[in-house]
Design a protein around this motif. Structure first.
Motif, PDB file in Angstrom:
ATOM      1  N   TYR A 108       1.733   2.934  -6.357  1.00 30.70           N
ATOM      2  CA  TYR A 108       1.363   1.654  -5.744  1.00 30.70           C
ATOM      3  C   TYR A 108      -0.160   1.519  -5.694  1.00 30.70           C
ATOM      4  N   LEU A 109      -0.650   0.405  -6.202  1.00 34.02           N
ATOM      5  CA  LEU A 109      -2.061   0.046  -6.126  1.00 34.02           C
ATOM      6  C   LEU A 109      -2.131  -1.425  -5.756  1.00 34.02           C
ATOM      7  N   GLY A 110      -2.629  -1.698  -4.553  1.00 31.87           N
ATOM      8  CA  GLY A 110      -2.758  -3.069  -4.086  1.00 31.87           C
ATOM      9  C   GLY A 110      -4.178  -3.562  -4.268  1.00 31.87           C
ATOM     10  N   VAL A 111      -4.310  -4.861  -4.526  1.00 29.03           N
ATOM     11  CA  VAL A 111      -5.618  -5.477  -4.712  1.00 29.03           C
ATOM     12  C   VAL A 111      -5.677  -6.754  -3.886  1.00 29.03           C
ATOM     13  N   GLY A 112      -6.638  -6.807  -2.977  1.00 25.88           N
ATOM     14  CA  GLY A 112      -6.918  -8.030  -2.241  1.00 25.88           C
ATOM     15  C   GLY A 112      -8.044  -8.758  -2.943  1.00 25.88           C
ATOM     16  N   MET A 113      -7.818 -10.022  -3.265  1.00 23.89           N
ATOM     17  CA  MET A 113      -8.836 -10.845  -3.927  1.00 23.89           C
ATOM     18  C   MET A 113      -9.299 -11.917  -2.964  1.00 23.89           C
ATOM     19  N   LEU A 123      -0.096  -6.571  -6.514  1.00 20.91           N
ATOM     20  CA  LEU A 123       0.444  -5.234  -6.359  1.00 20.91           C
ATOM     21  C   LEU A 123       0.900  -4.688  -7.700  1.00 20.91           C
ATOM     22  N   SER A 124       0.473  -3.459  -7.969  1.00 22.12           N
ATOM     23  CA  SER A 124       1.011  -2.706  -9.096  1.00 22.12           C
ATOM     24  C   SER A 124       1.938  -1.643  -8.530  1.00 22.12           C
ATOM     25  N   THR A 125       3.119  -1.513  -9.086  1.00 23.27           N
ATOM     26  CA  THR A 125       4.062  -0.477  -8.671  1.00 23.27           C
ATOM     27  C   THR A 125       4.207   0.587  -9.756  1.00 23.27           C
ATOM     28  N   ASN A 126       3.337   0.505 -10.790  1.00 23.36           N
ATOM     29  CA  ASN A 126       3.417   1.456 -11.894  1.00 23.36           C
ATOM     30  C   ASN A 126       2.038   2.047 -12.227  1.00 23.36           C
ATOM     31  N   GLN A 132       1.512  -7.653 -10.146  1.00 21.74           N
ATOM     32  CA  GLN A 132       2.276  -8.846  -9.789  1.00 21.74           C
ATOM     33  C   GLN A 132       1.562  -9.549  -8.638  1.00 21.74           C
ATOM     34  N   LEU A 133       1.413 -10.865  -8.751  1.00 18.35           N
ATOM     35  CA  LEU A 133       0.891 -11.656  -7.639  1.00 18.35           C
ATOM     36  C   LEU A 133       1.972 -11.701  -6.566  1.00 18.35           C
TER      37      LEU A 133
END
Length: 172
Positions: A108-113, A123-126, A132-133
């Motif tokens: 999991y890698l989350g990105v706040g923009m 969020l990336s789950t891979n 994915q937005l």
């Protein structure tokens, strides 16, 4: 570097397996030391506001570039910062990014923009292979983190604080 060099030091990241190795995300690139700060060398050009390890893997790093007039993007290194690959294509001007990882799921890698056109959570789950937005209205709250024990709990805040219990799809 001296603190009088008009550089902004955004984040320091300590390698938990090799305590003499430290990374610095700053306004003039990503820098690395292997001797506890006695000597530093640049491993990536550009303005960078955030850097994270992939949980459980100190050889894999994620870096958030900050190109307000261009497009801020996420980069990944799988060789301790020797080489970098762009893993997003947000292609949006006037934004800045903050990343979050979780030990609940190392992929999991989350990105706040945060930007003038968009305040979103991706969020990336891979492990950063795709994003994915999850939410396009996080209300200017891109200081973001995922719970270390529950990958579906996402918190964001700046002035107000919000929580998601469904992986960032909705916040309250």
């Amino acid at each position: 570097a001296d603190f009088t060099d008009t550089k902004v030091y955004h984040k320091l990241l300590l390698d938990s397996l090799h305590p003499n190795v430290i990374y610095s995300a700053q306004s003039d690139g990503i820098w690395k030391t292997q001797d506890a700060g006695a000597n530093w060398y640049k491993i990536k050009n550009g303005v960078h506001k955030d850097i994270e390890f992939k949980p459980g893997n100190v050889n894999t790093l994620y870096a958030a570039s900050d190109d307000y007039w261009g497009s801020s993007e996420i980069y990944r290194s799988i060789d301790s910062g020797n080489t970098w690959t762009k893993i997003t294509n947000f292609a949006q001007q006037f934004n800045s990014l903050e990343m979050t990882i979780t030990f609940a799921d190392s992929n999991y890698l989350g990105v706040g923009m945060n930007g003038s056109n968009n305040n979103s959570f991706f969020l990336s789950t891979n492990g950063g292979n795709s994003f994915q937005l999850k939410n396009s209205a996080i209300d200017d709250n891109t200081a973001i983190t995922i719970s270390p024990s529950n990958k579906n709990k996402v918190y964001c805040g700046y002035v107000s604080n919000y929580r998601s219990t469904n992986g960032g799809t909705t916040f309250s």
